[in-house]
Motif scaffolding. Structure first.
Motif, mmCIF file in Angstrom:
data_model
loop_
_atom_site.group_PDB
_atom_site.id
_atom_site.type_symbol
_atom_site.label_atom_id
_atom_site.label_comp_id
_atom_site.label_asym_id
_atom_site.label_seq_id
_atom_site.Cartn_x
_atom_site.Cartn_y
_atom_site.Cartn_z
ATOM 1 N N ALA A 549 0.814 -1.218 0.000
ATOM 2 C CA ALA A 549 0.000 0.000 0.000
ATOM 3 C C ALA A 549 0.847 1.269 0.000
ATOM 4 N N LEU A 550 2.101 1.168 -0.400
ATOM 5 C CA LEU A 550 3.021 2.291 -0.257
ATOM 6 C C LEU A 550 2.526 3.544 -0.981
ATOM 7 N N HIS A 551 1.804 3.383 -2.087
ATOM 8 C CA HIS A 551 1.318 4.533 -2.867
ATOM 9 C C HIS A 551 -0.191 4.708 -2.734
ATOM 10 N N ALA A 600 11.520 -1.978 -7.803
ATOM 11 C CA ALA A 600 10.614 -2.165 -8.944
ATOM 12 C C ALA A 600 9.210 -2.505 -8.487
ATOM 13 N N ALA A 601 9.103 -3.371 -7.462
ATOM 14 C CA ALA A 601 7.781 -3.842 -7.031
ATOM 15 C C ALA A 601 7.037 -2.812 -6.202
ATOM 16 N N TYR A 602 7.721 -2.154 -5.252
ATOM 17 C CA TYR A 602 7.019 -1.344 -4.257
ATOM 18 C C TYR A 602 7.187 0.167 -4.466
ATOM 19 N N VAL A 603 8.381 0.615 -4.848
ATOM 20 C CA VAL A 603 8.613 2.050 -5.011
ATOM 21 C C VAL A 603 8.133 2.515 -6.380
ATOM 22 N N GLU A 604 8.552 1.797 -7.429
ATOM 23 C CA GLU A 604 8.123 2.157 -8.786
ATOM 24 C C GLU A 604 6.778 1.547 -9.133
ATOM 25 N N GLU A 605 6.285 0.620 -8.322
ATOM 26 C CA GLU A 605 4.947 0.030 -8.429
ATOM 27 C C GLU A 605 4.681 -0.557 -9.825
ATOM 28 N N ALA A 606 5.517 -1.528 -10.184
ATOM 29 C CA ALA A 606 5.285 -2.235 -11.458
ATOM 30 C C ALA A 606 3.910 -2.889 -11.438
ATOM 31 N N ARG A 615 11.557 -5.558 -16.781
ATOM 32 C CA ARG A 615 12.248 -4.272 -16.650
ATOM 33 C C ARG A 615 13.684 -4.471 -16.144
ATOM 34 N N LEU A 616 13.871 -5.456 -15.280
ATOM 35 C CA LEU A 616 15.199 -5.718 -14.725
ATOM 36 C C LEU A 616 16.001 -6.712 -15.549
ATOM 37 N N GLY A 617 15.386 -7.271 -16.598
ATOM 38 C CA GLY A 617 16.076 -8.245 -17.443
ATOM 39 C C GLY A 617 16.360 -9.548 -16.732
ATOM 40 N N LEU A 618 15.412 -9.993 -15.869
ATOM 41 C CA LEU A 618 15.604 -11.213 -15.090
ATOM 42 C C LEU A 618 14.528 -12.232 -15.424
ATOM 43 N N PRO A 619 14.839 -13.522 -15.322
ATOM 44 C CA PRO A 619 13.788 -14.536 -15.388
ATOM 45 C C PRO A 619 12.816 -14.318 -14.239
ATOM 46 N N LEU A 620 11.551 -14.642 -14.441
ATOM 47 C CA LEU A 620 10.526 -14.403 -13.428
ATOM 48 C C LEU A 620 10.873 -15.121 -12.123
ATOM 49 N N SER A 621 11.356 -16.377 -12.213
ATOM 50 C CA SER A 621 11.670 -17.133 -10.993
ATOM 51 C C SER A 621 12.807 -16.465 -10.212
ATOM 52 N N THR A 622 13.793 -15.951 -10.934
ATOM 53 C CA THR A 622 14.902 -15.265 -10.258
ATOM 54 C C THR A 622 14.411 -13.983 -9.583
ATOM 55 N N TYR A 623 13.578 -13.234 -10.292
ATOM 56 C CA TYR A 623 13.028 -11.999 -9.721
ATOM 57 C C TYR A 623 12.250 -12.303 -8.441
ATOM 58 N N ARG A 624 11.407 -13.341 -8.483
ATOM 59 C CA ARG A 624 10.612 -13.679 -7.304
ATOM 60 C C ARG A 624 11.502 -14.065 -6.121
#
Length: 657
Positions: A549-551, A600-606, A615-624
């Motif tokens: 709920a940061l934003h 990316a997830a909380y401040v920039e609210e992807a 956006r970060l050029g990562l596989p989804l599993s790595t990002y998670r």
């Protein structure tokens, strides 16, 4: 003045202005003339401070054997002291009697000089004794019910007593006054300051005087903390003032000067008085929190002194005790003596429980030798207990654990502490050196111990300590515990609900730092009642909700972390706290990846995790995996600061590892 055989030939009087030095010289002059001796008076205020001028002034003494030389206000001629001691006085005829009066003590070389042994007597002049001061007030027509307030304010200082008596009689003649008012009117205070202190060189020196008046003892460290880098120069100036005493720990003004300075600052600048109190209090709290454990009782005593205007604080400390008893380093070797005293004052069941805790935690007992004899020992215990230690063995401890279960369970890594078994020469849980030490150590641990969940004071249930302990953020618990026929009340403080210990306004409760007054700004301390104590699981759930709920301000406003100590005690909004926790991730080992994922997830609210990963050029599993690690670390960082009560700094303010 009669030149008795064996008497010193030089009497050196010293003391603050208004202590009767000039009056005493006048009396000496009368007695000397009555004895048929020639009297020569030299006034340092009107005699130039040169050897030639002083030689001319004392020349009549050299022509009259057995003359009496009276030197008043010698503080104006201090540059001549070496000359006076080494050249002037040794040349006077044998049988001459000399009296020197000064605001300052003589140079230490003078009384230490073997050549002056038996010839010099140094006599400090101070306030009148309490009986003499009371007799003075009666002679001046002051009504008895005003005596205590006037004696406390003046400390028996003769000039202050005279001014106070005049003001009191005038006030009664004019129809009485509110006895809560200061015992001297502002005109009398101004007269005292003009006579005793004079005019300070500038605002910085006036500020140093104001600090010295509020603090029990003023050190270089205190002056630096309150007034900045000029603290050392100001300390040296204070130390040289005749109305200031030098102690083992620093300098302190004479009682009447202290009270006059306090009254003057409170009158001319009430906001400045409160701000100065707050800054001194902050320094003392920091010293208590971060200083060595061996100095805790001393720094807590300094805090109590700062809050001495609270009537119940004064009543609860030092009135009957007559000073501190000698503290013993540990219980070993004194167990039997202490148990006998507990049995005599508390009863056999209390003695049995004390013996149990002496076996389990001998280091928790603070012992004091109450007299010159080895057997005369009193003391108290400050028991630190992990869940649910002692519950089965001790009904008082069981009552403490029951209170925590109902009002705020102890969290992982936390403990509770109890102050109990207070036995000394006064008994009955009344003010004494033992109670001073026991409650002082309790306050010190509340300030210092970040893992302390609850603090309890165990005292007789007679109401004597209620107001005093509320000033220490301790409220009486429901119900009592009866031991040996005595009803005991537990006074409890949820340490986790206290605001940051380095805040607070003047005249605020000693620990909470909250006081009635105008609405606080976001940077000011909150009250203990406003703070919500969350368990670790509840806290973690609230952190994750805050991240999501940061934003969304409305949703964030409903988050229970809004009432956490981490948010309320440091003047930061919840969004700022969470953002600071995210910003601290790069300081962790390997934290850059988690920081980018959380940003990316909380401040920039992807919009989605997949979008953030792209956006970060990562596989989804790595990002998670990076995001899960970041969320866990953010939660731990915030939890650690919640437990310790320390603020979460912004990334710019945090040192990099």
């Amino acid at each position: 003045m009669h030149g008795a055989s064996g008497a010193a030939c030089v009497l050196y009087l010293h003391g603050p202005e208004g202590t009767g030095k000039s009056m005493l010289l006048r009396r000496f002059a009368l007695e000397a003339r009555a004895a048929g001796r020639t009297v020569v008076r030299v006034d340092g205020r009107t005699t130039p401070a040169t050897a030639d001028a002083f030689t001319r002034a004392v020349r009549p003494v050299t022509r009259e054997p057995g003359a009496v030389l009276l030197v008043d206000s010698f503080e104006h001629c201090r540059s001549l002291e070496d000359w006076l001691r080494e050249e002037c006085l040794p040349r006077l005829p044998w049988g001459t009697v000399v009296v020197v009066a000064s605001r300052h003590e003589p140079d230490p070389h003078w009384p230490a000089d073997p050549g002056w042994t038996g010839l010099l007597r140094v006599l400090p002049l101070g306030g009148l004794s309490k009986p003499d001061a009371a007799a003075f007030l009666r002679q001046r027509g002051v009504l008895p019910h005003l005596h205590d307030a006037l004696l406390e304010f003046t400390g028996g200082h003769p000039l202050a007593l005279a001014l106070a008596a005049e003001a009191a009689v005038r006030t009664e003649t004019d129809g009485g006054a509110d006895h809560a008012d200061p015992p001297l009117g502002q005109d009398a205070v101004a007269t005292l300051l003009r006579r005793l202190v004079g005019t300070p060189p500038d605002e910085a020196h006036q500020a140093a005087l104001d600090v010295c008046a509020q603090a029990r003892v003023t050190s270089v460290a205190l002056l630096r903390a309150v007034l900045g880098d000029q603290g050392e120069d100001l300390f040296l100036w204070l130390r040289d003032q005749p109305f200031v005493q030098t102690t083992r720990l620093g300098v302190a003004p004479h009682a009447v000067v202290r009270e006059a300075l306090r009254a003057d600052l409170r009158w001319r600048d009430p906001a400045g008085f409160a701000e100065l109190h707050r800054r001194i209090r902050g320094h003392l709290l920091e010293r208590t929190r971060l200083g060595p454990a061996s100095r805790v009782l001393e720094t807590v005593g300094d805090l109590r002194f700062l809050h001495r205007s609270g009537r119940f604080l004064a009543d609860a400390h030092g009135r009957a005790s007559g000073g501190r008893a000698e503290e013993l380093p540990r219980a070993v070797g004194h167990e039997a003596t202490l148990i006998r005293r507990i049995r005599r004052q508390e009863g056999p069941e209390s003695a049995r429980m004390a013996a149990h805790w002496l076996r389990e935690q001998p280091e928790s007992f603070l012992l004091q030798r109450l007299g010159p004899g080895e057997e005369d020992v009193g003391g108290s215990a400050w028991l630190r207990l992990m869940p649910f230690e002692g519950e089965a063995e001790d009904p008082v401890v069981a009552a403490a654990w029951a209170h925590t279960r109902k009002h705020g369970p102890v969290r992982a890594g936390e403990h509770i502490a109890l102050a109990r078994f207070h036995v000394g020469e006064y008994g009955d849980h009344r003010p004494s050196p033992v109670m001073d030490a026991s409650l002082g150590r309790m306050v010190g641990d509340i300030i210092r111990d970040d893992r302390l969940a609850w603090a309890f004071a165990v005292l007789r249930d007679d109401g004597f300590w209620d107001s005093h302990l509320r000033h220490h953020a301790m409220e009486p618990t429901a119900g009592t515990v009866t031991v040996d026929g005595h009803r005991h009340r537990l006074f409890a403080c949820d340490r986790r609900a206290l605001p940051a210990v380095l805040g607070g306004a003047a005249n605020a409760p000693l620990l909470t730092g909250a006081a009635p007054g105008p609405a606080r700004s976001g940077k000011e301390s909150c009250t203990a009642a406003e703070i919500l104590v969350l368990g670790e699981e509840e806290f973690a759930v609230a952190v994750k909700a805050a991240l999501r709920a940061l934003h969304r301000p409305r949703e964030l406003a409903l988050n229970p972390l809004q009432r956490s100590r981490l948010v309320l005690a440091h003047g930061m909004g919840l969004k700022d706290v969470v953002t600071s926790a995210i910003g601290s991730l790069p300081l962790e080992r390997g934290g850059d990846k988690g920081y980018r994922a959380a940003t990316a997830a909380y401040v920039e609210e992807a919009s989605t995790q997949a979008a953030a990963a792209r956006r970060l050029g990562l596989p989804l599993s790595t990002y998670r995996r990076h995001l899960a690690w970041a969320t866990h670390r953010i939660t731990r960082i915030m939890w650690e600061h919640e437990l310790s009560g320390t603020p979460l700094l912004s990334p710019a303010d945090r040192p990099r590892r």
